[in-house]
Enzyme design. Structure first.
Site, short mmCIF file in Angstrom:
data_model
loop_
_atom_site.label_atom_id
_atom_site.label_comp_id
_atom_site.label_asym_id
_atom_site.label_seq_id
_atom_site.Cartn_x
_atom_site.Cartn_y
_atom_site.Cartn_z
N ALA A 41 -47.30 -3.21 56.81
CA ALA A 41 -46.30 -2.15 57.00
C ALA A 41 -45.77 -1.69 55.64
CB ALA A 41 -45.17 -2.59 57.93
N HIS A 42 -46.67 -1.27 54.81
CA HIS A 42 -46.31 -0.71 53.51
C HIS A 42 -47.52 0.08 52.97
CE1 HIS A 42 -47.96 -4.80 52.23
NE2 HIS A 42 -48.78 -3.94 51.67
N ALA A 43 -47.29 0.77 51.86
CA ALA A 43 -48.38 1.45 51.15
C ALA A 43 -48.24 1.14 49.67
CB ALA A 43 -48.33 2.96 51.39
#
Ligand code: TYD
Length: 149
Positions: free
Chosen positions: A51-53
């Site tokens: 849940a990140h980039a």
């Protein structure tokens, strides 16, 4: 970068009755030089990771054992990949939101990364990521015709 730049890559596999062997060489089997390896294990049933980039980081993700899903989102489109073989991996380019779910019991997720850990290199808020990714996609699509047309 667009979602199409991310892809499953098949790795070399040396078949042997004593057990198979797979290897990965920087910039030969994956499209970047690796500086870091980390792995997720003992993931409880139903847990999500990621849940990140990343702004600039390239990654290559392999299910060393068991299976899990990786969902990629470039700010416009989303695609789910199922990883369950240790001779395949998913190349994840920079500026790609991802989360991992559907971990089987005993799954081990190995990640090869193009750089050292840097907490400032993350987007951890999806709306901030989507906003930044949208600007990059707009610049790409409005860059005009290429010089050879
Ligand atoms: P995090 O990126 O939140 O894990 P995931 O996105 O896979 O669910 O990282 C969890 C913790 O581990 C966080 O405190 C940062 C730390 N960490 C490192 O110290 N080095 C690393 O290489 C990574 C990937 C994480």
């Amino acid at each position: 970068m667009p979602l199409n730049d991310c892809r499953m890559i098949e790795l070399p596999k040396i078949h042997d009755p004593r057990g198979n062997l797979t290897f990965i060489e920087s910039s030969r089997h994956i499209p970047f030089d690796m500086k870091r390896v980390y792995y997720l294990y003992d993931v409880p049933g139903g847990a999500d990771r990621g849940a990140h980039a990343h702004k600039n980081l390239h990654q290559f993700i392999v299910a060393m054992s068991g299976s899990f899903d990786i969902v990629l989102n470039d700010g416009e489109r989303q695609r789910r990949f199922h990883l369950n073989r240790s001779f395949y991996g998913l190349y994840v380019c920079p500026m790609m939101w991802r989360y991992l779910d559907n971990f089987s019991s005993g799954a081990v997720c190995m990640v090869l990364a193009s750089d050292f850990y840097d907490p400032n290199e993350y987007y951890r808020d999806f709306d901030q990521f989507k906003n930044a990714a949208g600007k990059i996609l707009d610049e790409t699509s409005f860059s005009g015709p290429s010089s050879d047309t």
